[in-house]
Scaffold this active site. Structure first.
Site, PDB file in Angstrom:
ATOM      1  N   GLY B  41       0.842  -1.200   0.000  1.00  0.00           N
ATOM      2  CA  GLY B  41       0.000   0.000   0.000  1.00  0.00           C
ATOM      3  C   GLY B  41       0.871   1.241   0.000  1.00  0.00           C
ATOM      4  N   GLY B  43      -0.476   4.595   0.166  1.00  0.00           N
ATOM      5  CA  GLY B  43      -1.190   5.812   0.560  1.00  0.00           C
ATOM      6  C   GLY B  43      -0.342   6.594   1.543  1.00  0.00           C
ATOM      7  N   LEU B  44      -0.967   7.438   2.318  1.00  0.00           N
ATOM      8  CA  LEU B  44      -0.190   8.271   3.251  1.00  0.00           C
ATOM      9  C   LEU B  44       0.673   7.419   4.166  1.00  0.00           C
ATOM     10  CD1 LEU B  44      -2.678  11.087   4.233  1.00  0.00           C
ATOM     11  CD2 LEU B  44      -0.716  11.202   2.714  1.00  0.00           C
ATOM     12  N   ALA B  45       0.086   6.376   4.752  1.00  0.00           N
ATOM     13  CA  ALA B  45       0.852   5.567   5.696  1.00  0.00           C
ATOM     14  C   ALA B  45       1.936   4.765   4.976  1.00  0.00           C
ATOM     15  CB  ALA B  45      -0.083   4.635   6.461  1.00  0.00           C
ATOM     16  N   GLY B  46       1.573   4.104   3.899  1.00  0.00           N
ATOM     17  CA  GLY B  46       2.530   3.241   3.211  1.00  0.00           C
ATOM     18  C   GLY B  46       3.658   4.014   2.555  1.00  0.00           C
ATOM     19  N   ARG B 338     -20.690  13.628  13.029  1.00  0.00           N
ATOM     20  CA  ARG B 338     -21.074  12.861  11.853  1.00  0.00           C
ATOM     21  C   ARG B 338     -22.067  11.747  12.165  1.00  0.00           C
ATOM     22  NH1 ARG B 338     -15.130  12.189   8.913  1.00  0.00           N
ATOM     23  NH2 ARG B 338     -14.960  14.364   8.291  1.00  0.00           N
ATOM     24  N   HIS B 409     -17.851   5.779   4.747  1.00  0.00           N
ATOM     25  CA  HIS B 409     -16.749   6.673   4.438  1.00  0.00           C
ATOM     26  C   HIS B 409     -15.412   6.172   4.973  1.00  0.00           C
ATOM     27  CE1 HIS B 409     -14.607  10.349   3.878  1.00  0.00           C
ATOM     28  NE2 HIS B 409     -14.483  10.586   5.146  1.00  0.00           N
ATOM     29  N   GLU B 433      -5.311   3.501   8.045  1.00  0.00           N
ATOM     30  CA  GLU B 433      -6.690   3.024   8.219  1.00  0.00           C
ATOM     31  C   GLU B 433      -6.737   1.502   8.384  1.00  0.00           C
ATOM     32  OE1 GLU B 433      -9.371   4.353   5.152  1.00  0.00           O
ATOM     33  OE2 GLU B 433     -11.116   3.408   6.072  1.00  0.00           O
ATOM     34  N   ARG B 443     -14.312   8.448  14.087  1.00  0.00           N
ATOM     35  CA  ARG B 443     -13.136   9.265  13.794  1.00  0.00           C
ATOM     36  C   ARG B 443     -13.552  10.723  13.625  1.00  0.00           C
ATOM     37  NH1 ARG B 443     -11.155  11.380   9.465  1.00  0.00           N
ATOM     38  NH2 ARG B 443     -12.362  10.184   7.949  1.00  0.00           N
TER      39      ARG B 443
END
Lengths: 226, 645, 250
Positions: B41, B43-46, B338, B409, B433, B443
């Site tokens: 992955g 994304g931001l973390a990966g 939310r 979401h 996530e 969250r």
């Protein structure tokens, strides 16, 4: 390759060469047009013949002529190299295209326009430059000096409808070439500014139309009114 | 199995992380190059983790199923990223961010993890700015902030409505730099299909090259999963089409516990479904609720006439409109959190007062705001959102109210991890996530970006060294029996999917699963419905394996086959979500059990019996998963009932 | 509405492709273009035919994964719109729609409408970054950046790397894409340290990938779904000229 050849063989480098040579050729057009306008003087061609003799013999002009040739050569050479590259960058073409939605016709057809201008240039050189430089013209005496009568040659050429037609069509091609090329040259040099770019674009447009109109007007005038 | 969170004991909350950083083992710089790390992955973390590992000197292999690491769905995050910088001098602090996050999560997250998150949030902003992320700035040239998601301080950093994009491009650029240096080897269009465990430790993965179909093994000393959430179990969600749970789920089947799977966030302001062909839902930023007023017709009768087209929205007089959020929550009004906003939208639609052709929508009305501030002011604030709405619905929100409806979401649940972000499989880490750690049962807005980058830039690079330092250098060859076996099981599963040649398409199954999940495990759940859903999913799964139709072959780009693998996992994960929801006999955050509510229809938590993390152990596809509990201790915050009246 | 689609089908990178005609019926004007293709694909699957492969992911116009050359235009007829955000209401009942992949030597076709855009990633790897390691950076507010500069950098940074610029350009030039990254980083003070090397390396990689030369037709910016401006290309050139003239890289 040295940094220099690397730079000028990159796609951007080649465009820079085309841009600089293009702008230089624009300045040549101005000089050429001013010279041509002497054809319209009602002196039986004296001013024009003196001027052409000056252009043919002056050392500085002869040197600039060499630069001019180099300008043409590089402009054309890089155009060919880049056109070939651009063609090979899309080996399979789209089945359907609507480029009119995103760009002007002239911007997409600079190669075609340039080829028309090149063909004209060859005809033009063959008709006027070659005899003027390498002999074959009649002579005329002005103020007791003997000059080649290039004027007569030009007037003769401009009296033939097909030659005038080629000339005018070529000037139209040149105008379209310049309409895109002039402002594009500034973009290629990275010269872009909110304040000045709009002016350059308008100036380029006016320049292209006026210069080509000026050139085209002469054969038309000669054809219809001489 | 005893779940050990490995939170260092004996320190005050503010000192835990600093002391832990000091106490973890370090890998000598010269030895780092002897270790290989797999990151799945980007994304931001990966991406942030892979880049940082590369910078430290480890050999990294990074994998993503998209054609470029930059396409990961972090890119779609709109609102912003929280950080306790207190640049606005409005009373923010690390503790306040920590407190808000714990409370917002309805007290179902770990104190120490959340505090660390708040601590490193400030470093994230510094890092991103240094990378060239163009955050919004004020005229003085300093960074701008906004208040987001009902927070009482302005701590959200943003880049217009594209914060996720800009942050991901920052991480992507750092990743590119390491790829250029040769420290990271990137494998795009490659999907992880199994985890390889050797002697109880995660030692590699098996992947499928999505272009050639080739199944390949990759060996390493540690594996990091940063594969995002599982919202696509619902078929319709704001996730990307390709977002899936396969990597995490297959790791779960190899021994990693899955925590709090039923905690799903349903975002209140999405564009409603318009037809059965719909493939995904689009989020409209939460910020719209700052100026928009939510309402539905007062009576079912008016709503029906509206749906039939006998009247239009502008024909409904003020007196016949029910601004239900303002009516029920006079203090917070349209700005309730939310989960509360979503649940109330569902309530009024269930009553038959919904609008739009399907009756599954409520109005978000800007008429008053436009009257008050003028159209240019509203356009300046929300112009791009209005434009997007018009593009999708062909309706002009300046002239008639927007129609909105909640949509899935984000998933707060995920692989269980300890304080080091390690799962219950030694050497297997989960970040972003993909793990369950920081958001509890709900969250807060602008916190997902913060967590992804915190995990990747500032947590994993420390904690993974602690594990690697104790590992021998030698590599497991990919012809090791464990790899061969995992490869074979992947190939077998593919062959099985291709050989069924049934009558129903993968999407057809996926849609049916999504409908079951949405109806029974969505915004409101009850025991009866969940029990039914569990059976329905089992039945559907059985049918899937008998009647699914997957065309083509393995040895090519085969998008149907890719989907089939993913949906096969969703069909198992969905059941676990239902199981978890059924067992959690309380309401908290995104998990609302109808049996457990206050007389005013608010979520009723049961701290006595359910203040724990539910981590599930896989026991076989049709077996009952085994529950492991990690008790949550709250020593720094007082547990209170949330109230927005 | 009922439509006729002419879709490029190509088995793999080395196979020859061709346009294949498919009728589609009962398309709702509220569908997105990709949902229309989903409908066709479900149909094909049921009939036991191979569905059409196309790239897509977020379906909200930001990931840049979707492509498609629709009726002679990158991302179809709507301005400032990616294919995933293009809705069928912009077509009429009975229309024939031609769908082709991006065409460029640097973007070889993987299958059907899916192309390989890894050339873009390699260009980014050549210098599309600021060389800072994680940690050890100054406070975010240490360097004030004028709002106008930050906004301009942001505008350039919104490129979604979809490749529409290359697809629309008659020369298949990647200048708009490369210029967006070069401009973003050259504008920001953090990026100035490496600006010369960056532009030299990124342009060299761009040329190496086989993209065409920019001839300033402006088609790229006109078709860009996120409105990346031509100003960036001019800035790329001035950066390039400055770098070539003054850097010490031989």
């Amino acid at each position: 390759m040295s940094w220099f050849t690397k730079t000028f063989s990159s796609t951007i480098g080649r465009k820079i060469v085309m841009s600089i040579t293009g702008l230089f050729l624009c300045s040549f057009l101005v000089v050429h047009l001013i010279g041509n306008l002497q054809l319209l003087a009602s002196d039986g061609g004296d001013a024009f013949n003196v001027y052409s003799a000056f252009m043919g013999t002056n050392k500085v002009i002869r040197f600039m002529e060499l630069i001019l040739v180099l300008g043409f050569v590089f402009h054309i050479y890089d155009a060919i190299v880049l056109t070939r590259r651009n063609k090979s960058a899309r080996p399979i073409d789209y089945a359907e295209q609507r480029p009119q939605e995103n760009s002007t016709w002239s911007s997409r057809n600079m190669g075609l326009l340039g080829t028309v201008i090149l063909v004209f240039l060859i005809i033009h050189l063959y008709n006027f430059f070659v005899p003027a430089r390498f002999g074959g013209l009649d002579t005329v005496s002005i103020d007791n000096e003997v000059y080649d009568n290039l004027y007569a040659e030009v007037i003769y050429a401009f009296s033939q409808w097909w030659y005038v037609l080629i000339y005018v069509l070529s000037m139209i091609a040149l105008a379209y070439h310049l309409i895109h090329g002039f402002q594009s040259a500034f973009q290629t040099l990275g010269l872009d500014h909110k304040k000045y770019t709009p002016f350059i674009q308008k100036f380029g447009y006016a320049f292209s139309i006026l210069v080509c109109l000026g050139f085209a007007a002469i054969p038309l005038y000669v054809f219809f009114f001489f | 199995m005893i779940l050990d969170s490995k939170i260092p004991e004996g320190y005050s909350l503010a000192e835990v992380w600093d002391n832990h950083k000091f106490n973890v083992k370090l890998v000598n710089p010269a030895n780092k190059r002897k270790y290989d790390i797999i990151v799945v992955g980007t994304g931001l973390a990966g991406a942030s983790a892979a880049a940082t590992f590369g910078e430290l000197g480890y050999n990294v292999k990074a994998f993503c199923f998209q054609d470029s690491p930059r396409r990961a769905h972090s890119i779609a995050a709109q609102g912003g990223i929280n950080a306790a910088k207190n640049y606005q001098n409005d009373g923010d602090s690390v503790f306040r961010l920590f407190y808000d996050t714990i409370k917002g999560g309805d007290y179902r997250s770990r104190e120490a993890n959340v505090y660390r998150l708040a601590q490193v949030s400030v470093n994230i902003i510094d890092q991103c700015v240094a990378q060239g992320v163009p955050f919004a700035r004020d005229y003085g040239g300093l960074l701008a902030n906004r208040s987001f998601g009902g927070a009482q301080v302005s701590r959200t950093f943003y880049a217009r409505g594209q914060t996720g994009q800009q942050l991901l491009l920052g991480a992507y650029s750092a990743l590119n730099r390491q790829i250029a240096y040769g420290k990271v080897k990137m494998y795009p269009r490659t999907e992880m299909l199994d985890l390889v465990v050797v002697d109880g430790k995660a030692r590699g993965i098996v992947v499928r090259n999505l272009i050639t179909g080739k199944v390949e093994s990759h060996s390493a000393h540690a594996v990091v999963l940063a594969t995002g959430g599982y919202g696509n179990v619902f078929f319709l969600s704001t996730n990307a089409m390709g977002s899936n749970a396969t990597a995490g789920w297959r790791a779960h089947k190899k021994g990693a516990l899955f925590a709090n799977p039923c905690f799903t966030q349903i975002h209140p302001t999405c564009i409603p479904v318009s037809g059965g062909y719909q493939s995904k839902l689009t989020l409209m930023s939460e910020s719209l609720r700052n100026d928009g007023r939510v309402w539905v017709p007062k009576t079912v009768e008016i709503a029906q006439r509206l749906r039939k087209g006998e009247i239009t929205v502008n024909d409904i007089p003020e007196g016949d409109r029910d601004y239900y959020l303002e009516r029920k929550y006079p203090a917070f009004g349209n700005l309730v959190p939310r989960d509360v906003a979503s649940r109330n939208a569902k309530l009024v639609c269930d009553e038959g007062r919904g609008v739009g052709s399907s009756g599954l929508a409520v109005y978000l009305d800007f008429a008053d705001a436009i009257k008050r501030d003028g159209q240019p002011a509203i356009a300046a604030k929300y112009g791009n959102l209005f434009e997007m709405y018009q593009k999708i619905t062909d309706e002009n929100p300046y002239e008639r109210p927007m129609r909105i409806y909640p949509a899935v979401h984000y998933t707060m649940g995920g692989l269980w991890v300890d304080y080091n972000l390690m799962t219950t499989v030694p050497g297997l880490y989960a970040a972003g996530e993909c793990n369950f750690s920081d958001h509890g049962a709900n969250r807060l807005g602008a916190s997902a970006l913060m967590q992804g980058l915190a995990d990747g830039y500032f947590v994993l690079p420390y904690t993974i060294g602690d594990y690697l330092a104790k590992m021998p250098y030698d590599k497991v060859p990919t012809d090791h029996p464990a790899f061969v076996e995992a490869e074979q099981s992947v190939k077998d599963m593919t062959d099985r999917l291709l050989s069924i040649k049934g009558k129903r398409t993968v999407d057809d199954f996926h849609k049916e699963l999504g409908q079951i999940m949405w109806d029974y495990c969505g915004m409101a759940r009850n025991a009866e419905g969940l029990a039914f859903a569990k059976q329905a999913i089992r039945k559907l799964r059985e049918e899937f394996w008998k009647d699914v139709k997957v065309t083509g072959v393995n040895e090519e780009l085969n998008q149907t086959l890719e989907k089939a693998h993913r949906v096969a996992d969703f069909l198992e994960l969905g059941e676990l979500m239902v199981t978890d929801a059924l067992h959690r006999e309380e309401s908290c955050g995104g998990h609302f059990r109808e049996e457990y509510q206050t007389p005013e229809n608010e979520a009723l938590r049961d701290d006595e019996n359910f203040a724990y993390v539910a981590a599930w152990e896989f026991t076989g596809v049709n077996g009952e998963p085994k529950l492991h509990k990690e008790e949550l201790k709250f020593e720094n915050v007082k547990l209170t009932q949330r109230s927005y009246k | 509405m009922d439509l006729t689609l002419r879709v490029w089908r190509q088995k793999d990178r080395n196979a020859a492709g061709a346009l294949v005609t498919y009728p589609v019926k009962g398309i709702s004007p509220d569908m997105s273009f990709l949902e229309m293709l989903d409908v066709l694909n479900e149909d094909l699957l049921i009939r036991g035919e191979e569905p059409i492969a196309f790239d897509h992911d977020c379906r909200e116009g930001i990931c840049g994964m979707c492509s498609l050359f629709i009726n002679g235009r990158a991302h179809g007829p709507e301005k400032g719109t990616t294919t995933c955000q293009l809705h069928m209401r912009h077509f009429k009942d009975g229309d024939t729609i031609t769908i082709e992949p991006w065409r460029a030597a640097a973007f070889p076709v993987h299958k059907d409408l899916v192309v390989d855009r890894s050339a873009f990633d390699r260009i980014q790897q050549a210098g599309g970054y600021i060389s800072v390691n994680t940690g050890g950076v100054p406070d975010a507010n240490a360097i004030p950046i004028p709002k106008s500069v930050a906004d301009k950098a942001f505008d350039a940074a919104t490129c979604i790397q979809c490749g529409a610029c290359v697809a629309a350009c008659k020369n298949a030039s990647a200048m708009l894409f490369v210029s967006a990254k070069v401009s973003q980083l050259a504008l920001l003070p953090q990026g100035k340290t490496e600006r010369k090397t960056r532009v030299e390396n990124m342009v060299a990689q761009m040329d190496k990938e086989g993209f065409g030369a920019c001839t300033n037709t402006g088609a790229c910016a006109a078709e860009c779904p996120v409105g990346i401006s031509l100003e960036n290309i001019n800035m790329l050139r001035s950066e390039y000229i400055l770098a070539k003239a003054t850097s010490e890289n031989l």
